[in-house]
Design an enzyme around this catalytic site. Structure first.
Site, PDB file in Angstrom:
ATOM      1  N   CYS A  72      -2.476  -2.199   4.555  1.00  0.00           N
ATOM      2  CA  CYS A  72      -1.107  -2.221   4.027  1.00  0.00           C
ATOM      3  C   CYS A  72      -0.754  -3.186   2.901  1.00  0.00           C
ATOM      4  O   CYS A  72       0.216  -3.117   2.100  1.00  0.00           O
ATOM      5  CB  CYS A  72      -0.332  -2.371   5.124  1.00  0.00           C
ATOM      6  SG  CYS A  72      -0.429  -0.912   6.300  1.00  0.00           S
ATOM      7  N   GLU A 108       0.819  -1.107   0.073  1.00  0.00           N
ATOM      8  CA  GLU A 108      -0.063  -0.064  -0.050  1.00  0.00           C
ATOM      9  C   GLU A 108       0.806   1.225  -0.083  1.00  0.00           C
ATOM     10  O   GLU A 108       0.664   2.366  -0.511  1.00  0.00           O
ATOM     11  CB  GLU A 108      -0.777   0.139   1.302  1.00  0.00           C
ATOM     12  CG  GLU A 108      -1.628   1.273   1.327  1.00  0.00           C
ATOM     13  CD  GLU A 108      -2.357   1.349   2.745  1.00  0.00           C
ATOM     14  OE1 GLU A 108      -1.976   1.009   3.764  1.00  0.00           O
ATOM     15  OE2 GLU A 108      -3.676   1.667   2.684  1.00  0.00           O
ATOM     16  N   ASP A 109       1.948   1.122   0.722  1.00  0.00           N
ATOM     17  CA  ASP A 109       2.830   2.600   0.787  1.00  0.00           C
ATOM     18  C   ASP A 109       3.555   2.876  -0.415  1.00  0.00           C
ATOM     19  O   ASP A 109       3.958   3.986  -0.379  1.00  0.00           O
ATOM     20  CB  ASP A 109       3.855   2.254   1.860  1.00  0.00           C
ATOM     21  CG  ASP A 109       3.175   2.234   3.324  1.00  0.00           C
ATOM     22  OD1 ASP A 109       2.120   2.586   3.812  1.00  0.00           O
ATOM     23  OD2 ASP A 109       3.941   1.231   4.006  1.00  0.00           O
ATOM     24  N   VAL A 131       4.822  -5.785  13.136  1.00  0.00           N
ATOM     25  CA  VAL A 131       5.469  -4.712  12.395  1.00  0.00           C
ATOM     26  C   VAL A 131       4.887  -3.647  11.742  1.00  0.00           C
ATOM     27  O   VAL A 131       5.156  -3.374  10.586  1.00  0.00           O
ATOM     28  CB  VAL A 131       6.561  -5.631  11.343  1.00  0.00           C
ATOM     29  CG1 VAL A 131       7.577  -6.425  11.948  1.00  0.00           C
ATOM     30  CG2 VAL A 131       5.590  -6.652  10.382  1.00  0.00           C
ATOM     31  N   ARG A 179       6.458   9.454   8.149  1.00  0.00           N
ATOM     32  CA  ARG A 179       6.875   8.965   6.788  1.00  0.00           C
ATOM     33  C   ARG A 179       6.461   9.804   5.658  1.00  0.00           C
ATOM     34  O   ARG A 179       6.768   9.642   4.461  1.00  0.00           O
ATOM     35  CB  ARG A 179       5.988   7.588   6.574  1.00  0.00           C
ATOM     36  CG  ARG A 179       6.460   6.468   7.687  1.00  0.00           C
ATOM     37  CD  ARG A 179       7.902   5.941   7.298  1.00  0.00           C
ATOM     38  NE  ARG A 179       8.427   4.843   8.181  1.00  0.00           N
ATOM     39  CZ  ARG A 179       8.124   3.740   8.272  1.00  0.00           C
ATOM     40  NH1 ARG A 179       7.180   3.038   7.329  1.00  0.00           N
ATOM     41  NH2 ARG A 179       8.636   2.750   8.938  1.00  0.00           N
ATOM     42  N   HIS A 215       1.086   5.647  10.652  1.00  0.00           N
ATOM     43  CA  HIS A 215       0.359   6.279   9.606  1.00  0.00           C
ATOM     44  C   HIS A 215      -0.803   6.789   9.928  1.00  0.00           C
ATOM     45  O   HIS A 215      -1.402   6.510  11.078  1.00  0.00           O
ATOM     46  CB  HIS A 215       0.191   5.270   8.465  1.00  0.00           C
ATOM     47  CG  HIS A 215       1.639   4.768   7.820  1.00  0.00           C
ATOM     48  ND1 HIS A 215       1.822   3.496   7.488  1.00  0.00           N
ATOM     49  CD2 HIS A 215       2.596   5.666   7.213  1.00  0.00           C
ATOM     50  CE1 HIS A 215       2.907   3.479   6.753  1.00  0.00           C
ATOM     51  NE2 HIS A 215       3.476   4.847   6.583  1.00  0.00           N
TER      52      HIS A 215
END
Lengths: 283, 817
Positions: free
Chosen positions: A272, A75-76, A266, A142, A171
């Protein structure tokens, strides 16, 4: 008829990536928790299973890359909205290369690719909440202002892009997500509620909210599929029994609990692990 | 007669003649008549000013005065973009809105994505050309149209592809679809203005139906919905908004922006005032009641509000007028050929439909209506109207929410889907309420059922923890609420509209130091009573109008007022006995009074707080100080003459004293406060500061204690000599000397204030004596008063007593609470 902003939650494709063995030891994390690699891999397989078989999405599975311990969290690496895909510049340096494979697969899908090349910009897809009517971008560890600006340049044309400071948590979507059209799932923590208030203030639209006791549980995946109607992938009772009770009140949703226990260690949430795409032939 | 040229939305030119002195509305009505447009309130005429900036033609002002030396060229445009075009009554209105939006899109003012450009373009084709015809519509039929600022071949292909899919759609339906999609664009109806924030960073301010949006590099970084905004003002090139405190904050905050120049600031301010009025109010705010009392710009939106125009349009009863949809292509390529709609100035036009002019209902709801919205006309009952406004405003708001919720649904959903979804959401909500205590009560949910304004207030008080504190806050809030929700225009009046604050806190007395340059300058403006609003440096606008205006407009941080308000309340409380409350005056000497731990007040602005204390006063000659106190709620008179206002204005301007709330009798003493300031500036200043500190300390201290409530009754009586003081009106004398003497006895404190001024060659001595008599009811106050007057006369046999003000404050009972 495909109107503007119609079909929120309507997806045909999903991009996922396998769990590398390096995840257990090397993936970035905010807590020092031991990850059971096998469990994590099993978890992910089930997740993919649900997308593929239960929901009938066309799932494109990228192979894991051992040199990228966080690569499962696709996703990032990209923000896809409509026919446009923004390839991000992830905030964590170690994750920058994850975008390469993503870019390739998305261009193979014939999406309009926009790359974030500005060296001063960072953006993780996990900080981008698309509500169907507008974008909220979390300014977090981020994601920076410049990253948000670039996203705005790409998507502002149709949608408002507002920034939300993320004071706690990794996030923006570490404590919220869409649980339906105009319905935001939100955690109960102070910072989550504060972020929600900011979003409310910034928005011309009104959203309902679904408050769940656990922040991470507020990260769920909503889809509106032609054959299934409202679908919601959410946490399991084993993980967050109280939060599940809240989801169970969504009578019209097809509720699918998906375990995410190991990946959560994590900082990986449900959203994600996939990039969802709507490739329709019309518009 | 002057020839006017108006560029219409379809690119055609309309020419007509107007009298030299014609007002903007004359031309506007001509144009609307030509268009056969009834729902005209969403539109306006633009012209370019000398700086080549687009300006809206004010309908109530002469055209000549607005455009000055420029040519009489105008363009007809949408001024207020209706957030929900489907609520427009007539197709012709929607059509015109479409034309405007096509312009906006083609010019890039309204950005869209490729897909949206294509979709909107396809509706345009459907509306103007009808169904796609493979024979007639050859490959390049689209290139005559401009769908996007930079149109590509690819886009045109997409448009054609989509056009084919609209088969069977009527032009009106295609327009509606166009609007349904366009209205969702994030920049729809947003009027952008360049600005800088307080740190000099470039930003954009966007005014829209819902409020004010702040953008930085295309990112929305903040948003202030109209209900959040308490006041809009500008001063020179600065633009300010005062924000209602959020749930967790106690005080309003003011946000300032720097505009490129004064003109831009004023333009933005006007746009805000107009948008707020149009979209949030039921009826327009009345313009300034009396010209000379105008504070800054007296500009107000003069047209109908959206609510009014909707109501009026609901009465439209005519067959849908015929009109020809013309090529939007002309928008970008307007040089070719004659307009399709032949627009002539003979008024009849090709469109017929003249009978509407005779329809009484229409007459009522359109043209004639505008006539009675001239400024100065509706001064009557402004207060009542305003009250209605705010009540109805809420109603409107909730209605808006409902509508919004509905609109938010996906377009392509069937009605059933929509209903089902809504049902499920409401069921969800219900089940939350019934079952789960776990999820915290949702503010958002609340807001769905209540107006934001209400719910904000609820929230402000709702926090369960630190109950005591929030109570204190509530007190403060109540005290300030009326303060901030006043209508801007007339200071003097507002001061007197004081509601009855049952016991203690008398709002006027909080007049915080007007040393604020802003307020002073405002007053200066007021004093000069400029009738030409174009020349104003600044103006204010209070979006939330309530009739009960308690306070004058000020720029001071609200904190102080709140603290003081609270203090005043408290002051009575911890001191149940009516025993001597020391009072200090403009006295440089240390206060010798046996001060209990009460806030000992006073300084250059003794008047401000005194009301809470002096049971009685005698004033000799004329006393400004006491005058202030006369303005107690009970006594406050309501009508004041212009001259007074003016005097007041200059007073405020000159002396920077917090006595904006003075009254008529100020007139002849304008200069006095100035005198005081001059003579003892350091004292005044320092003591001011001390006071607010005291207040702050006091506040926190008291807020946490339970205090008995003492009810007091306040009475003020003024005796005045019939003679008029010749010195009067505004002519400031030259100060010669000023001195203050204080003496005290057991139960009286006498402060004598002597000023000598030189006015037009005459020396004038004024002695102002303040005697505070404190004591139990067994003291005969009347006698003490008589004695005081007598003494004053004896002391100054050569002088005349011009005024006596008695201010009496008695406690009603030990405590009733």
């Amino acid at each position: 008829m495909a109107g503007l902003m119609a079909g929120f939650g309507n997806f045909t494709h999903a991009v996922v990536r396998a769990v590398p063995t390096s995840l257990a030891k090397e993936a970035l994390r905010t807590n020092k928790l031991d990850v059971d690699l096998l469990k994590a891999q099993r978890e992910h397989e089930l997740y993919v299973e649900v997308l593929k078989h239960k929901l009938g999405l066309e799932v494109i599975e990228l192979p894991a890359d051992e040199s990228m311990p966080d690569c499962v969290f696709v996703e990032d690496a990209a923000v896809v909205c409509g026919d446009t895909a923004l390839i991000t510049r992830p905030g964590a340096e170690s994750r920058r290369k994850e975008t390469e494979a993503m870019k390739k697969v998305l261009s193979d899908l014939n999406l309009n690719i926009v790359e974030m090349t500005d060296e001063s910009a960072t953006l993780d897809g996990g900080d981008v909440l698309f509500t169907g009517r507008e974008f909220f971008v979390g300014l977090s560890k981020r994601t920076n202002q410049r990253g948000a600006e670039i996203l705005a340049d790409v998507f502002l044309q149709d949608y408002a892009v507002s920034t939300v400071p993320v004071t706690d948590g990794l996030h923006l979507k570490s404590f919220c997500s869409m649980a339906g059209p105009g319905l935001i799932a939100i955690g109960s923590s102070e910072h989550a509620q504060k972020a929600l208030k900011i979003m409310q203030q910034m928005s011309d639209h009104r959203y309902d909210k679904l408050t769940v006791p656990d922040d991470i549980a507020a990260n769920c995946i909503y889809m509106n599929l032609p054959s299934k109607g409202h679908v919601l992938l959410h946490c399991t009772p084993e993980e967050f029994p109280e939060s599940v009770k809240v989801f169970e009140k969504l009578k019209d949703h097809m509720l699918i609990p998906v375990s995410n226990m190991e990946k959560a260690k994590v900082d990986g949430a449900l959203t994600c692990c996939s990039v969802l795409i709507n490739k329709k032939t019309d518009v | 007669m002057v020839l006017c040229q108006v560029t219409m939305l379809d690119g055609s030119q309309f020419t007509c003649e107007a009298e030299k002195r014609a007002k903007g509305q004359y031309l506007f009505f001509k144009v609307c008549e030509q268009l056969n447009l009834l729902e005209k309130d969403y539109f306006g005429l633009c012209f370019k000013d000398n700086a080549d900036q687009k300006c809206w033609l004010d309908p109530l002002k002469e055209i000549k005065r607005q455009i000055r030396n420029g040519p009489w060229n105008f363009s007809f445009n949408v001024k207020f973009y209706p957030p929900d075009p489907s609520q427009l009554t007539e197709d012709i209105t929607r059509y015109l809105l479409c034309l405007q939006l096509r312009q906006d899109i083609a010019s890039g003012r309204l950005p869209c994505s490729f897909v949206t450009h294509a979709l909107l373009g396809s509706y345009t084709l459907q509306a103007e050309l009808g169904d796609h015809d493979p024979d007639e519509h050859r490959t390049d039929y689209t290139s005559d149209f401009q769908f996007a600022p930079n149109q590509t071949r690819e886009m045109e292909e997409k448009v054609v592809e989509l056009h084919k899919s609209h088969r069977g759609m009527t032009p009106a339906q295609a327009d509606s679809q166009f609007l349904e999609n366009a209205k969702k664009l994030s920049m729809f109806g947003v009027d952008l203005h360049h600005a800088k924030d307080s740190e000099g960073v470039d930003i954009m301010l966007g005014v829209c139906a819902n409020g004010l949006l702040i953008y930085k590099d295309r990112l929305r970084i903040n948003r202030f919905a109209w209900p959040k905004i308490l006041k809009i003002s500008y001063k020179r090139s600065n633009f300010y908004i005062k924000i209602r405190p959020g749930e967790t904050e106690q005080f309003e905050s003011t946000v300032g922006f720097k505009l490129p120049n004064h003109r831009a600031a004023k333009k933005l301010w006007k746009v805000c005032v107009e948008h707020h009025t149009f979209f949030r109010l039921m009826t327009p705010e009345q313009p300034t009641k009396a010209k000379f009392l105008t504070l800054g710009s007296k500009f107000r939106y003069s047209g109908r509000t959206q609510a009014q125009t909707r109501q009026a349009s609901s009465l439209i009863d005519r067959p849908a007028p015929y009109f020809q949809r013309t090529s939007s292509k002309r928008i970008s390529r307007s040089l070719d050929g004659a307009p399709v709609i032949s627009v002539t100035s003979d008024g009849s036009g090709p469109l017929g439909e003249k009978e509407n002019g005779r329809d009484p209902a229409l007459e009522l709801s359109s043209d004639s209506k505008d006539e009675d919205e001239m400024p100065g006309d509706g001064a009557a009952a402004a207060t009542t109207a305003a009250t209605l406004d705010s009540a109805e405003e809420d109603a409107e708001e909730s209605e808006a929410i409902l509508r919004k919720g509905f609109n938010a649904q996906d377009l392509d959903k069937t009605q059933d889907d929509v209903l089902k979804h809504q049902a499920s959401i409401s069921e969800l909500k219900r089940s939350f309420m019934e079952a789960t205590p776990e999820p915290r009560p949702s503010q958002w949910d609340k807001r769905l059922t209540a107006s934001p304004v209400t719910s904000l207030r609820l929230q402000a008080q709702g926090s369960a923890d630190n109950k005591q504190k929030s109570e204190a806050v509530a007190v403060a809030t109540t005290a300030t609420q009326p303060v901030v929700e006043i209508e801007e225009t007339v200071i003097v009046e507002e001061v007197r509209k004081t509601p009855k604050p049952a016991t203690s806190a008398i709002p006027e007395v909080h007049a915080a130091p007007t040393t604020e340059p802003q307020a002073a300058a405002v007053a200066a403006k007021e004093a000069s009573a400029s009738s030409d609003s174009e020349s104003e440096e600044e103006a204010e606008y209070h979006p939330q109008i309530t009739s009960v205006s308690v306070e004058q407009i000020k720029e001071e941080p609200e904190e102080e007022e709140q603290e003081e308000a609270e203090l005043n309340k408290q002051q009575h409380q911890p001191e149940p006995s009516p025993l001597p409350q020391p009072i200090a005056e403009t006295d440089p000497e240390p206060e010798p009074a046996p001060a209990p731990s009460q806030p000992v007040i006073e300084d250059g602005t003794p008047d401000t707080k005194e009301d809470a204390q002096p049971p009685m006063e005698v004033v000799e000659d004329d006393g400004i100080v006491e005058e202030e106190m006369m303005v107690t709620p009970e006594e406050a008179p309501n009508g004041y003459s212009a001259a007074e206002g003016q005097g007041l204005g200059s007073l405020e301007e000159e002396d920077q004293e917090p006595r904006v709330n003075g009254d008529a009798l100020h007139v002849d003493t304008d200069h006095l406060p100035q005198v005081i300031c001059c003579s003892e500036p350091p004292v005044v200043k320092t003591e001011m500061v001390t006071i607010s500190d005291t207040f702050a300390a006091q506040k926190t201290e008291i807020a946490t204690k339970e205090v008995p409530i003492v009810h007091t009754e306040t009475k003020t009586i003024t005796y005045e000599a019939a003679q008029l003081d010749g010195s009067g009106d505004g002519e400031p004398g030259v100060l010669m000397t000023a001195q203050t003497i204080t003496s005290e006895s057991l139960c009286t404190t006498t402060t004598t204030h002597i000023t000598k001024t030189l006015k037009g060659g005459l020396s004038e001595t004024r002695i102002e004596k303040r005697i505070v008599i404190t004591g139990d009811s067994d003291i005969d106050h009347d006698q003490a008063l008589a004695q005081a007057i007598k003494e004053a006369k004896e002391q100054h046999p050569d002088m005349s007593v011009t005024r006596v003000v008695v201010h009496k404050e008695t406690e009603l009972a030990e405590d009733e609470d």
